[in-house]
Design an enzyme around this catalytic site. Sequence first.
Site, short mmCIF file in Angstrom:
data_model
loop_
_atom_site.label_atom_id
_atom_site.label_comp_id
_atom_site.label_asym_id
_atom_site.label_seq_id
_atom_site.Cartn_x
_atom_site.Cartn_y
_atom_site.Cartn_z
N HIS A 1 -10.51 -5.97 10.00
CA HIS A 1 -10.85 -5.51 8.59
C HIS A 1 -11.95 -4.76 8.58
CE1 HIS A 1 -8.02 -8.27 8.43
NE2 HIS A 1 -8.36 -8.22 6.58
N GLU B 1 0.52 -1.43 0.13
CA GLU B 1 -0.04 0.00 0.17
C GLU B 1 0.80 1.63 0.00
OE1 GLU B 1 -2.26 -3.41 0.91
OE2 GLU B 1 -0.80 -2.57 1.42
#
Length: 323
Positions: free
Chosen positions: A129, A60
């Site tokens: 998440h 990322e």
Amino acid sequence: MAEMMFRDALRRALDEEMRRDPLVFLMGETIAERGGSYKVTEGLLATYGPRRVIDTPIAEASFTGMGVGAALVGCRPVVELLFVDFAMLAMDQIVNQAAKFAFISGGQAKVPLVVRTQGGAGNGLAAQHSQSLEALFYHVPGLKVVMPSTPRDACGLLKAAIRDDHPVVFIEHKLLYMTQGPVPDEEYVIPLGRAEVKREGSDVTLISWSLMALKCLEAAAVLAREGVSVEVVDLRTLTPLDKETVLNSARKTGRVAVVHEAVKRGGVGGDIAAMLMEEAYDDLDGPVLRIAGRNTPIPYNLNIERACVPSVEDIVAGVLDLL
């Protein structure tokens, strides 16, 4: 108007903007061959090819940094982070680089970057998440933060975000992708920084965004059967914040609750409540109420997960207490 899924409305926005401007391109994990984990980018690889729909490694910080660099040289990248939780790996690029370049360059540099990501609880995806982290980005000068609740808003706001010359964090709730709603047939753009009154009312104002705006509408329908008239304001854009619409609604009803899924501590709701107390104190009939998630990581167990975020019943009870 046509009925469209939230995810399809996002894809339409991407498709229209990529067709309009060849400098728009997409990057992210599994967005090309697989079409994205939520199928938002499905079919775009076949239309625009691998130079404009780019699958990235699980890195990322690296590919978000590539997006910042591409924006600085004139492109309009849309970088997808699979979960907002993973934005923590790219915070230096988002917060210290993208958000600061226009300021430290005296306006000579622009960063027209969109970071698309999804957040919120649901589906039993557990603590790493399922977070609602919009307050982190809301706090940072130089970033715009968008959180739509309907397919119509998702399409129009994403188009506006891509055309904006400033970095935009565009957060989509994971439980909204399969929801449906009317979307205009003609091309349209919804300007950033404009809230929408989704339901008119006179007794109390509910201020919310994303999935919670829909829950507020459900709660308003329940309360209407008990004779309570609820106004629902969907912020849609957290920064820039549409203070005028918020203040007008608060002054109209005199009672306000801010509803968000993120934990109450340090949340956007606290900032809105403080703003209302500073600028509309004499027009309020009581303190501003916050209805928010519990101060806990989101658990894996579905039943406990549901208990950690506001429900329609929680919102109804909160309004009745406020009254």
